[in-house]
Write an enzyme that holds these catalytic residues in place. Structure first.
Site, PDB file in Angstrom:
ATOM      1  N   GLU A 151     -35.578 -23.768 -41.437  1.00 27.50           N
ATOM      2  CA  GLU A 151     -34.088 -23.694 -41.082  1.00 27.50           C
ATOM      3  C   GLU A 151     -33.587 -22.399 -40.773  1.00 27.50           C
ATOM      4  OE1 GLU A 151     -34.120 -23.163 -45.547  1.00 27.50           O
ATOM      5  OE2 GLU A 151     -35.349 -24.455 -44.237  1.00 27.50           O
ATOM      6  N   ASN A 183     -31.837 -32.526 -46.814  1.00 26.17           N
ATOM      7  CA  ASN A 183     -33.097 -33.305 -46.737  1.00 26.17           C
ATOM      8  C   ASN A 183     -33.412 -34.227 -47.922  1.00 26.17           C
ATOM      9  OD1 ASN A 183     -34.192 -32.626 -44.372  1.00 26.17           O
ATOM     10  ND2 ASN A 183     -35.429 -30.745 -45.179  1.00 26.17           N
ATOM     11  N   ASP A 224     -29.265 -18.463 -41.329  1.00 26.18           N
ATOM     12  CA  ASP A 224     -30.104 -19.612 -42.227  1.00 26.18           C
ATOM     13  C   ASP A 224     -29.139 -20.674 -42.577  1.00 26.18           C
ATOM     14  OD1 ASP A 224     -32.947 -20.088 -43.816  1.00 26.18           O
ATOM     15  OD2 ASP A 224     -31.113 -20.278 -45.311  1.00 26.18           O
ATOM     16  N   ASP A 260     -33.611 -33.062 -39.459  1.00 25.52           N
ATOM     17  CA  ASP A 260     -34.123 -32.769 -38.150  1.00 25.52           C
ATOM     18  C   ASP A 260     -32.893 -32.886 -37.257  1.00 25.52           C
ATOM     19  OD1 ASP A 260     -36.716 -32.715 -38.910  1.00 25.52           O
ATOM     20  OD2 ASP A 260     -37.226 -34.779 -38.080  1.00 25.52           O
ATOM     21  N   HIS A 279     -35.420 -36.506 -44.187  1.00 22.06           N
ATOM     22  CA  HIS A 279     -35.762 -35.464 -43.325  1.00 22.06           C
ATOM     23  C   HIS A 279     -35.440 -35.832 -41.906  1.00 22.06           C
ATOM     24  CE1 HIS A 279     -38.275 -33.173 -46.037  1.00 22.06           C
ATOM     25  NE2 HIS A 279     -38.636 -34.355 -46.650  1.00 22.06           N
TER      26      HIS A 279
END
Length: 167
Positions: free
Chosen positions: A83, A48, A40, A57, A53
Site C-alpha cells: 500500500e 483487508n 502509505d 484492491d 482483500h
C-alpha cells in the site's frame, strides 16, 4: 513495467526512471531540483481484515487513479509496494512539494471511498525528501521512507519533510 492492479508504474519501472533522473542530474543535464514523495495508506491491513482483500484492491485502484488525476503530466507515480506509493516531482522544491502533498492528503481524507455500500475512511501518511546527489538515489529514497514513518509515528494522516534531525 505497469502494476497490473493499479495500472500505474511498478517499482521496477520507477527505479529505472529515477536512476535515469539521478544520472542526468549528476551529469548536469538539468540543474532542476526534484522531490521524492513516499505515501502509505494508513490502516490498510484493517481494511483487508474487515472488508476483505477485494476491498483493499478497490482502495489501491482508486488511490492510484486519484494520484494520476491530481499530478501534473510530467510527475511520475508508481506503486512502490503493498500500500506504498512513490511520486517523483521534477522541477519542484520542498515548499512546492508540501503544497502538492497536502492537496493529495486532504483530497484522500475527504474522498468518498465506497466499497459495496461500505463507506471507507482512508487517510495517507506522507514523507518528502529533496533529491540530493551526495546521498544518491537509494539514500534519498531511504530518507523519504524515514520521513514517512515519522508521519506514522506522530499520528498518521500527515506530512513530514525529511530534515537531518529525523535520524
Amino acid at each position: 513495467y505497469i502494476d497490473t492492479l493499479t495500472n500505474i508504474q511498478s517499482r521496477v519501472a520507477y527505479m529505472k526512471f529515477t536512476k535515469k533522473q539521478a544520472l542526468s542530474h549528476r551529469n548536469n543535464m538539468t540543474n532542476s531540483p526534484y522531490v521524492f514523495v513516499m505515501m502509505d495508506i494508513d490502516g490498510f491491513k484493517k481494511i483487508n481484515d474487515t472488508f476483505g482483500h477485494l476491498a483493499g484492491d478497490y482502495v489501491l485502484k482508486e488511490f492510484a487513479n486519484i494520484a494520476q488525476k491530481l499530478l501534473r503530466k510530467y510527475d511520475h507515480a508508481a506503486r512502490f509496494g503493498g500500500e506504498e506509493f512513490l511520486i517523483v516531482l521534477p522541477e519542484t522544491n520542498e515548499e512546492s512539494a508540501k503544497i502538492v502533498a497536502e492537496r493529495f492528503r486532504s483530497f484522500i481524507e475527504a474522498y468518498p471511498f465506497d466499497y459495496n455500500g461500505n463507506k471507507l475512511r482512508i487517510t495517507v501518511s506522507i514523507g518528502i525528501v529533496l533529491f540530493d546527489q551526495n546521498t544518491g538515489l537509494e539514500g534519498s529514497l531511504l530518507l523519504a521512507d524515514k520521513a514517512l514513518y515519522r508521519s506514522k509515528e506522530n499520528g498518521r494522516n500527515q506530512i513530514t519533510v525529511w530534515t537531518p534531525d529525523l535520524k
